[in-house]
Design an enzyme around this catalytic site. Sequence first.
Site, short mmCIF file in Angstrom:
data_model
loop_
_atom_site.label_atom_id
_atom_site.label_comp_id
_atom_site.label_asym_id
_atom_site.label_seq_id
_atom_site.Cartn_x
_atom_site.Cartn_y
_atom_site.Cartn_z
N ASP A 187 0.72 -1.23 -0.01
CA ASP A 187 0.00 -0.09 -0.07
C ASP A 187 0.92 1.45 -0.05
O ASP A 187 1.96 1.10 0.36
CB ASP A 187 -0.95 -0.14 1.22
CG ASP A 187 -1.84 1.17 1.24
OD1 ASP A 187 -2.38 1.70 0.38
OD2 ASP A 187 -1.82 1.50 2.62
N ASP A 189 -0.47 4.94 1.04
CA ASP A 189 -0.64 5.81 2.07
C ASP A 189 -0.42 5.18 3.43
O ASP A 189 -1.03 3.97 3.93
CB ASP A 189 -2.11 6.30 2.01
CG ASP A 189 -2.57 7.34 0.92
OD1 ASP A 189 -1.56 7.38 0.11
OD2 ASP A 189 -3.63 7.61 0.92
#
Length: 410
Positions: A187, A189
Amino acid sequence: MSASQTSDVPTLLVKIFGKDRPGITAGLFDTLAAYSVDVVDIEQVVTRGRIVLCALVTEPPRGLEGDLRATVHSWAESLKLQAEIISGIGDNRPRGFGRSLVTVLGHPLTAEATAAIAARITESGSNIDRIFRLAKYPVTAVEFAVSGVETEPLRTALATEAAALGVDIAVVAAGLHRRAQRLVVMDVDSTLIQDEVIELFAAHAGCEDEVAEVTAAAMRGELDFEQSLHARVALLAGLDASVVDKVRAEVRLTPGARTLIRTLKRLGYQVGVVSGGFTQVTDALQEQLGLDFAQANTLEIVDGRLTGRVTGEIVDRAGKARLLRRFAAAAGVPLSQTVAIGDGANDLDMLNAAGLGVAFNAKPVVREAAHTAVNVPFLDTVLYLLGITREEVEAADTLADDLGDGPGRP
Protein backbone atom coordinates in the site's frame (compact mmCIF):
# COMPACT_ATOMS: atom_id res chain seq x y z
CA MET A 1 28.22 -44.24 5.11
CA SER A 2 31.02 -43.03 7.38
CA ALA A 3 30.99 -43.62 11.11
CA SER A 4 30.18 -39.95 11.72
CA GLN A 5 26.92 -40.32 9.78
CA THR A 6 25.45 -43.08 11.95
CA SER A 7 23.23 -42.29 14.93
CA ASP A 8 24.89 -44.63 17.43
CA VAL A 9 28.56 -43.73 16.99
CA PRO A 10 30.33 -42.55 20.19
CA THR A 11 31.08 -38.83 20.00
CA LEU A 12 32.79 -36.10 21.98
CA LEU A 13 31.33 -32.62 22.38
CA VAL A 14 34.26 -30.20 22.67
CA LYS A 15 33.28 -26.76 23.97
CA ILE A 16 35.72 -23.84 23.99
CA PHE A 17 34.88 -20.45 25.46
CA GLY A 18 36.74 -17.29 26.37
CA LYS A 19 38.10 -14.11 24.81
CA ASP A 20 37.95 -14.21 21.03
CA ARG A 21 41.05 -13.80 18.89
CA PRO A 22 42.11 -14.86 15.39
CA GLY A 23 43.15 -18.50 14.99
CA ILE A 24 41.09 -20.19 17.73
CA THR A 25 39.02 -22.35 15.39
CA ALA A 26 42.05 -23.34 13.31
CA GLY A 27 44.00 -24.11 16.47
CA LEU A 28 41.31 -26.36 17.94
CA PHE A 29 40.90 -28.44 14.81
CA ASP A 30 44.64 -28.63 14.28
CA THR A 31 44.85 -30.10 17.79
CA LEU A 32 42.03 -32.57 17.10
CA ALA A 33 43.48 -33.60 13.73
CA ALA A 34 46.29 -35.48 15.47
CA TYR A 35 43.69 -37.98 16.77
CA SER A 36 42.03 -38.92 13.45
CA VAL A 37 38.55 -37.78 14.48
CA ASP A 38 35.73 -36.90 12.08
CA VAL A 39 33.77 -33.67 12.41
CA VAL A 40 30.05 -34.27 12.97
CA ASP A 41 28.87 -30.74 13.77
CA ILE A 42 30.24 -27.25 14.48
CA GLU A 43 28.63 -24.19 16.03
CA GLN A 44 30.39 -20.94 16.83
CA VAL A 45 29.16 -17.59 18.11
CA VAL A 46 30.98 -14.44 19.20
CA THR A 47 29.15 -12.06 21.53
CA ARG A 48 30.80 -8.86 22.77
CA GLY A 49 34.23 -10.27 22.05
CA ARG A 50 33.65 -13.61 23.79
CA ILE A 51 33.69 -16.81 21.75
CA VAL A 52 31.74 -20.01 22.30
CA LEU A 53 32.93 -22.74 19.94
CA CYS A 54 31.33 -26.18 20.00
CA ALA A 55 32.69 -29.09 17.96
CA LEU A 56 31.05 -32.50 17.88
CA VAL A 57 33.58 -35.12 16.75
CA THR A 58 33.82 -38.89 16.69
CA GLU A 59 35.76 -40.58 19.44
CA PRO A 60 39.47 -41.12 18.68
CA PRO A 61 40.86 -44.64 18.28
CA ARG A 62 40.72 -46.79 21.41
CA GLY A 63 43.08 -45.69 24.15
CA LEU A 64 43.62 -42.14 22.85
CA GLU A 65 40.65 -40.32 24.39
CA GLY A 66 42.50 -39.46 27.60
CA ASP A 67 45.42 -38.07 25.65
CA LEU A 68 43.05 -36.04 23.43
CA ARG A 69 41.36 -34.53 26.48
CA ALA A 70 44.68 -33.58 28.07
CA THR A 71 46.00 -32.07 24.84
CA VAL A 72 42.87 -29.99 24.22
CA HIS A 73 42.85 -28.67 27.79
CA SER A 74 46.56 -27.82 27.54
CA TRP A 75 46.04 -25.99 24.24
CA ALA A 76 43.09 -24.04 25.68
CA GLU A 77 45.00 -23.04 28.79
CA SER A 78 47.88 -21.77 26.67
CA LEU A 79 45.44 -19.28 25.11
CA LYS A 80 43.70 -18.50 28.42
CA LEU A 81 40.56 -20.24 27.21
CA GLN A 82 38.33 -22.72 28.98
CA ALA A 83 37.56 -26.17 27.60
CA GLU A 84 34.85 -28.71 28.38
CA ILE A 85 34.66 -32.17 26.78
CA ILE A 86 31.55 -34.34 27.13
CA SER A 87 31.20 -37.95 25.96
CA GLY A 88 27.99 -39.13 24.32
CA ILE A 89 26.38 -41.01 21.46
CA GLY A 90 25.55 -39.69 18.01
CA ASP A 91 24.44 -36.26 16.88
CA ASN A 92 21.56 -33.95 17.82
CA ARG A 93 18.15 -35.57 17.90
CA PRO A 94 16.24 -35.04 14.64
CA ARG A 95 14.21 -31.84 14.64
CA GLY A 96 10.53 -32.40 15.24
CA PHE A 97 7.77 -31.81 12.73
CA GLY A 98 6.23 -28.39 12.35
CA ARG A 99 9.39 -26.38 11.82
CA SER A 100 8.78 -22.64 12.13
CA LEU A 101 10.72 -19.41 12.33
CA VAL A 102 9.67 -16.95 15.01
CA THR A 103 10.95 -13.41 14.42
CA VAL A 104 10.72 -11.02 17.36
CA LEU A 105 11.11 -7.25 16.94
CA GLY A 106 11.58 -5.11 20.03
CA HIS A 107 12.24 -1.42 20.53
CA PRO A 108 13.74 -2.33 22.96
CA LEU A 109 13.61 -6.11 23.38
CA THR A 110 13.49 -6.69 27.13
CA ALA A 111 14.53 -9.75 29.12
CA GLU A 112 10.94 -9.97 30.39
CA ALA A 113 9.58 -10.16 26.86
CA THR A 114 12.17 -12.72 25.79
CA ALA A 115 11.38 -14.91 28.81
CA ALA A 116 7.65 -14.77 28.13
CA ILE A 117 8.07 -15.63 24.45
CA ALA A 118 10.40 -18.55 25.18
CA ALA A 119 7.99 -19.83 27.84
CA ARG A 120 5.01 -19.66 25.48
CA ILE A 121 6.97 -21.50 22.78
CA THR A 122 7.74 -24.25 25.30
CA GLU A 123 4.14 -24.37 26.58
CA SER A 124 2.90 -24.84 23.02
CA GLY A 125 4.92 -28.05 22.77
CA SER A 126 7.65 -26.56 20.58
CA ASN A 127 11.38 -26.77 21.12
CA ILE A 128 13.77 -23.89 20.44
CA ASP A 129 16.50 -25.30 18.18
CA ARG A 130 18.44 -22.11 17.44
CA ILE A 131 18.42 -18.38 18.21
CA PHE A 132 20.01 -15.79 15.95
CA ARG A 133 20.11 -11.98 16.03
CA LEU A 134 19.06 -10.37 12.76
CA ALA A 135 19.51 -6.72 13.73
CA LYS A 136 20.48 -4.50 16.63
CA TYR A 137 19.04 -1.23 15.25
CA PRO A 138 16.78 0.55 14.52
CA VAL A 139 15.08 -2.29 16.39
CA THR A 140 16.43 -5.44 17.98
CA ALA A 141 15.38 -8.36 15.79
CA VAL A 142 15.89 -11.96 16.90
CA GLU A 143 14.94 -15.15 15.08
CA PHE A 144 14.01 -18.36 16.90
CA ALA A 145 14.10 -21.60 14.89
CA VAL A 146 11.58 -23.90 16.56
CA SER A 147 10.07 -27.31 15.91
CA GLY A 148 7.39 -29.60 17.28
CA VAL A 149 4.15 -27.71 16.57
CA GLU A 150 2.54 -26.63 13.31
CA THR A 151 2.97 -22.99 12.38
CA GLU A 152 -0.64 -21.79 12.67
CA PRO A 153 -1.30 -22.82 16.31
CA LEU A 154 2.12 -21.46 17.28
CA ARG A 155 1.28 -18.15 15.61
CA THR A 156 -2.01 -18.02 17.52
CA ALA A 157 -0.31 -18.83 20.82
CA LEU A 158 2.23 -16.05 20.39
CA ALA A 159 -0.18 -13.38 19.13
CA THR A 160 -1.49 -12.68 22.63
CA GLU A 161 2.04 -12.39 24.00
CA ALA A 162 2.98 -9.84 21.33
CA ALA A 163 0.12 -7.53 22.27
CA ALA A 164 0.76 -7.85 26.01
CA LEU A 165 4.53 -7.38 25.80
CA GLY A 166 4.65 -4.54 23.29
CA VAL A 167 6.77 -6.44 20.77
CA ASP A 168 6.13 -7.69 17.25
CA ILE A 169 6.18 -11.44 16.65
CA ALA A 170 6.07 -13.01 13.20
CA VAL A 171 5.69 -16.76 12.79
CA VAL A 172 6.28 -18.34 9.38
CA ALA A 173 6.82 -21.91 8.29
CA ALA A 174 10.47 -22.79 7.76
CA GLY A 175 11.57 -24.24 4.43
CA LEU A 176 12.71 -23.40 0.94
CA HIS A 177 9.53 -21.47 0.11
CA ARG A 178 10.65 -18.62 2.37
CA ARG A 179 13.67 -18.05 0.14
CA ALA A 180 11.53 -18.25 -2.98
CA GLN A 181 9.41 -15.13 -2.35
CA ARG A 182 10.03 -12.87 -5.30
CA LEU A 183 7.35 -10.15 -5.43
CA VAL A 184 6.53 -7.53 -2.79
CA VAL A 185 3.44 -5.35 -3.21
CA MET A 186 2.59 -2.62 -0.73
CA ASP A 187 0.00 0.00 0.00
CA VAL A 188 1.11 3.61 -0.33
CA ASP A 189 -0.68 5.88 2.16
CA SER A 190 0.63 5.36 5.73
CA THR A 191 2.75 2.46 4.48
CA LEU A 192 5.24 3.42 1.76
CA ILE A 193 4.70 7.05 2.72
CA GLN A 194 3.86 8.67 6.04
CA ASP A 195 0.97 10.69 4.62
CA GLU A 196 -2.60 10.20 3.42
CA VAL A 197 -2.46 11.78 -0.04
CA ILE A 198 -6.14 12.74 -0.09
CA GLU A 199 -5.54 14.74 3.09
CA LEU A 200 -2.64 16.60 1.47
CA PHE A 201 -4.96 17.62 -1.36
CA ALA A 202 -7.66 18.51 1.17
CA ALA A 203 -5.29 20.86 2.97
CA HIS A 204 -4.96 22.89 -0.23
CA ALA A 205 -8.74 22.82 -0.71
CA GLY A 206 -9.45 23.85 2.89
CA CYS A 207 -11.53 20.76 3.66
CA GLU A 208 -9.11 18.75 5.85
CA ASP A 209 -11.54 17.98 8.64
CA GLU A 210 -14.28 16.67 6.36
CA VAL A 211 -11.90 14.47 4.38
CA ALA A 212 -10.07 13.16 7.47
CA GLU A 213 -13.34 12.08 9.07
CA VAL A 214 -14.40 10.08 6.01
CA THR A 215 -10.89 8.58 5.61
CA ALA A 216 -10.77 7.36 9.19
CA ALA A 217 -14.16 5.69 8.94
CA ALA A 218 -13.21 4.00 5.67
CA MET A 219 -9.91 2.67 7.04
CA ARG A 220 -11.76 1.19 10.02
CA GLY A 221 -13.98 -0.70 7.62
CA GLU A 222 -17.11 1.20 8.61
CA LEU A 223 -17.77 2.63 5.14
CA ASP A 224 -17.72 1.24 1.64
CA PHE A 225 -14.41 2.38 0.18
CA GLU A 226 -15.69 3.34 -3.27
CA GLN A 227 -18.45 5.50 -1.82
CA SER A 228 -16.03 7.19 0.56
CA LEU A 229 -13.54 7.75 -2.28
CA HIS A 230 -16.10 9.54 -4.42
CA ALA A 231 -17.27 11.60 -1.42
CA ARG A 232 -13.77 12.74 -0.57
CA VAL A 233 -12.71 13.49 -4.14
CA ALA A 234 -15.88 15.53 -4.70
CA LEU A 235 -14.65 17.92 -2.02
CA LEU A 236 -11.64 18.71 -4.23
CA ALA A 237 -13.70 20.00 -7.15
CA GLY A 238 -12.35 23.24 -8.59
CA LEU A 239 -8.85 22.87 -7.15
CA ASP A 240 -6.15 24.16 -9.51
CA ALA A 241 -4.13 21.33 -11.11
CA SER A 242 -0.89 23.02 -10.07
CA VAL A 243 -1.60 21.64 -6.60
CA VAL A 244 -0.53 18.20 -7.89
CA ASP A 245 3.12 19.25 -8.01
CA LYS A 246 2.85 20.79 -4.55
CA VAL A 247 1.41 17.58 -3.11
CA ARG A 248 4.15 15.49 -4.73
CA ALA A 249 6.73 17.70 -3.03
CA GLU A 250 4.99 17.31 0.34
CA VAL A 251 4.95 13.50 0.32
CA ARG A 252 7.24 11.99 2.98
CA LEU A 253 8.59 8.48 2.56
CA THR A 254 8.30 6.21 5.58
CA PRO A 255 11.69 5.73 7.31
CA GLY A 256 13.36 2.67 5.82
CA ALA A 257 11.32 2.73 2.59
CA ARG A 258 14.31 3.33 0.34
CA THR A 259 16.36 0.72 2.18
CA LEU A 260 13.59 -1.86 1.84
CA ILE A 261 13.13 -1.32 -1.88
CA ARG A 262 16.85 -1.00 -2.65
CA THR A 263 17.63 -4.24 -0.83
CA LEU A 264 14.75 -6.15 -2.39
CA LYS A 265 15.80 -5.05 -5.87
CA ARG A 266 19.38 -6.17 -5.23
CA LEU A 267 18.04 -9.58 -4.29
CA GLY A 268 16.10 -9.85 -7.54
CA TYR A 269 12.64 -9.12 -6.16
CA GLN A 270 10.08 -7.21 -8.15
CA VAL A 271 8.35 -4.48 -6.16
CA GLY A 272 5.01 -2.80 -6.74
CA VAL A 273 2.50 -0.49 -5.10
CA VAL A 274 -1.29 -0.43 -5.13
CA SER A 275 -3.12 2.55 -3.74
CA GLY A 276 -6.57 3.89 -3.09
CA GLY A 277 -4.84 7.23 -3.66
CA PHE A 278 -3.96 8.72 -6.99
CA THR A 279 -1.75 8.02 -9.99
CA GLN A 280 -0.70 11.65 -9.96
CA VAL A 281 1.43 10.68 -6.93
CA THR A 282 2.11 6.96 -7.43
CA ASP A 283 3.52 7.47 -10.93
CA ALA A 284 6.09 9.86 -9.48
CA LEU A 285 6.93 7.39 -6.71
CA GLN A 286 7.35 4.62 -9.27
CA GLU A 287 9.89 6.66 -11.20
CA GLN A 288 11.65 7.93 -8.07
CA LEU A 289 12.04 4.51 -6.43
CA GLY A 290 12.40 2.29 -9.49
CA LEU A 291 9.24 0.31 -8.81
CA ASP A 292 8.21 -2.41 -11.23
CA PHE A 293 4.45 -1.95 -10.82
CA ALA A 294 2.15 0.84 -9.68
CA GLN A 295 -1.61 1.24 -9.83
CA ALA A 296 -3.96 3.75 -8.21
CA ASN A 297 -7.04 5.83 -8.90
CA THR A 298 -6.76 8.79 -11.28
CA LEU A 299 -8.03 12.27 -10.48
CA GLU A 300 -9.88 13.76 -13.44
CA ILE A 301 -8.46 17.11 -14.54
CA VAL A 302 -10.27 19.29 -17.09
CA ASP A 303 -9.15 22.75 -18.20
CA GLY A 304 -6.46 22.84 -15.54
CA ARG A 305 -8.73 22.07 -12.59
CA LEU A 306 -9.79 18.98 -10.63
CA THR A 307 -13.36 18.03 -11.48
CA GLY A 308 -14.04 16.21 -8.21
CA ARG A 309 -14.23 12.87 -10.02
CA VAL A 310 -11.93 9.90 -10.64
CA THR A 311 -11.54 8.06 -13.92
CA GLY A 312 -10.79 4.49 -14.89
CA GLU A 313 -10.68 1.33 -12.78
CA ILE A 314 -11.36 1.95 -9.08
CA VAL A 315 -8.67 0.57 -6.77
CA ASP A 316 -10.56 -0.54 -3.68
CA ARG A 317 -10.25 -3.50 -1.30
CA ALA A 318 -11.09 -6.11 -3.93
CA GLY A 319 -9.12 -4.19 -6.53
CA LYS A 320 -5.92 -4.37 -4.50
CA ALA A 321 -6.14 -8.16 -4.28
CA ARG A 322 -6.93 -8.32 -7.99
CA LEU A 323 -3.89 -6.18 -8.78
CA LEU A 324 -1.65 -8.36 -6.59
CA ARG A 325 -2.69 -11.33 -8.72
CA ARG A 326 -2.18 -9.32 -11.91
CA PHE A 327 1.31 -8.20 -10.87
CA ALA A 328 2.21 -11.76 -9.85
CA ALA A 329 1.10 -13.10 -13.22
CA ALA A 330 3.10 -10.41 -15.04
CA ALA A 331 6.16 -11.23 -12.93
CA GLY A 332 5.73 -14.98 -13.43
CA VAL A 333 5.50 -15.48 -9.67
CA PRO A 334 2.94 -17.72 -7.90
CA LEU A 335 0.93 -16.06 -5.12
CA SER A 336 2.66 -18.28 -2.58
CA GLN A 337 5.87 -16.39 -3.39
CA THR A 338 4.44 -12.92 -2.84
CA VAL A 339 4.55 -10.55 0.12
CA ALA A 340 1.91 -7.87 0.68
CA ILE A 341 2.22 -4.94 3.11
CA GLY A 342 -0.58 -2.63 4.21
CA ASP A 343 -2.22 -0.84 7.09
CA GLY A 344 -5.93 -0.45 6.37
CA ALA A 345 -9.10 -2.49 6.09
CA ASN A 346 -9.02 -2.09 2.30
CA ASP A 347 -5.69 -3.96 2.30
CA LEU A 348 -7.10 -7.08 3.96
CA ASP A 349 -7.97 -9.05 0.81
CA MET A 350 -4.51 -8.37 -0.59
CA LEU A 351 -2.80 -9.36 2.67
CA ASN A 352 -4.75 -12.61 2.85
CA ALA A 353 -4.12 -13.46 -0.82
CA ALA A 354 -0.34 -13.09 -0.55
CA GLY A 355 2.01 -15.82 0.60
CA LEU A 356 2.93 -13.50 3.49
CA GLY A 357 0.68 -10.63 4.53
CA VAL A 358 2.28 -7.99 6.76
CA ALA A 359 0.15 -5.48 8.67
CA PHE A 360 2.31 -2.37 9.02
CA ASN A 361 1.36 -0.07 11.92
CA ALA A 362 -2.15 -1.18 11.14
CA LYS A 363 -5.58 -0.83 12.65
CA PRO A 364 -6.49 -3.61 15.15
CA VAL A 365 -8.84 -5.37 12.72
CA VAL A 366 -6.02 -5.60 10.18
CA ARG A 367 -3.40 -6.79 12.69
CA GLU A 368 -5.69 -9.57 13.82
CA ALA A 369 -6.40 -10.80 10.29
CA ALA A 370 -2.91 -10.55 8.73
CA HIS A 371 -0.30 -13.30 8.83
CA THR A 372 1.96 -11.04 10.87
CA ALA A 373 2.19 -7.46 12.08
CA VAL A 374 4.94 -4.86 12.45
CA ASN A 375 4.26 -1.93 14.78
CA VAL A 376 7.50 0.04 14.61
CA PRO A 377 7.91 3.08 12.33
CA PHE A 378 10.61 1.57 10.11
CA LEU A 379 9.50 -0.06 6.86
CA ASP A 380 12.80 -1.87 6.34
CA THR A 381 12.05 -4.09 9.36
CA VAL A 382 10.03 -6.16 6.88
CA LEU A 383 13.40 -7.42 5.62
CA TYR A 384 13.94 -9.22 8.93
CA LEU A 385 10.73 -11.17 8.40
CA LEU A 386 12.35 -12.49 5.22
CA GLY A 387 15.47 -13.58 7.13
CA ILE A 388 17.65 -10.75 5.82
CA THR A 389 20.01 -9.36 8.44
CA ARG A 390 20.95 -5.74 9.04
CA GLU A 391 24.57 -6.71 8.55
CA GLU A 392 23.82 -8.03 5.06
CA VAL A 393 21.93 -4.85 4.16
CA GLU A 394 24.78 -2.60 5.28
CA ALA A 395 27.42 -4.76 3.60
CA ALA A 396 25.55 -4.49 0.30
CA ASP A 397 25.32 -0.71 0.68
CA THR A 398 29.03 -0.47 1.42
CA LEU A 399 29.90 -2.59 -1.61
CA ALA A 400 27.69 -0.43 -3.83
CA ASP A 401 29.36 2.71 -2.50
CA ASP A 402 32.81 1.22 -3.13
CA LEU A 403 31.83 0.38 -6.71
CA GLY A 404 30.53 3.89 -7.23
CA ASP A 405 26.92 2.90 -7.88
CA GLY A 406 25.46 3.61 -4.45
CA PRO A 407 21.89 4.91 -4.72
CA GLY A 408 22.15 7.56 -2.04
CA ARG A 409 20.79 6.24 1.20
CA PRO A 410 18.05 8.01 3.15
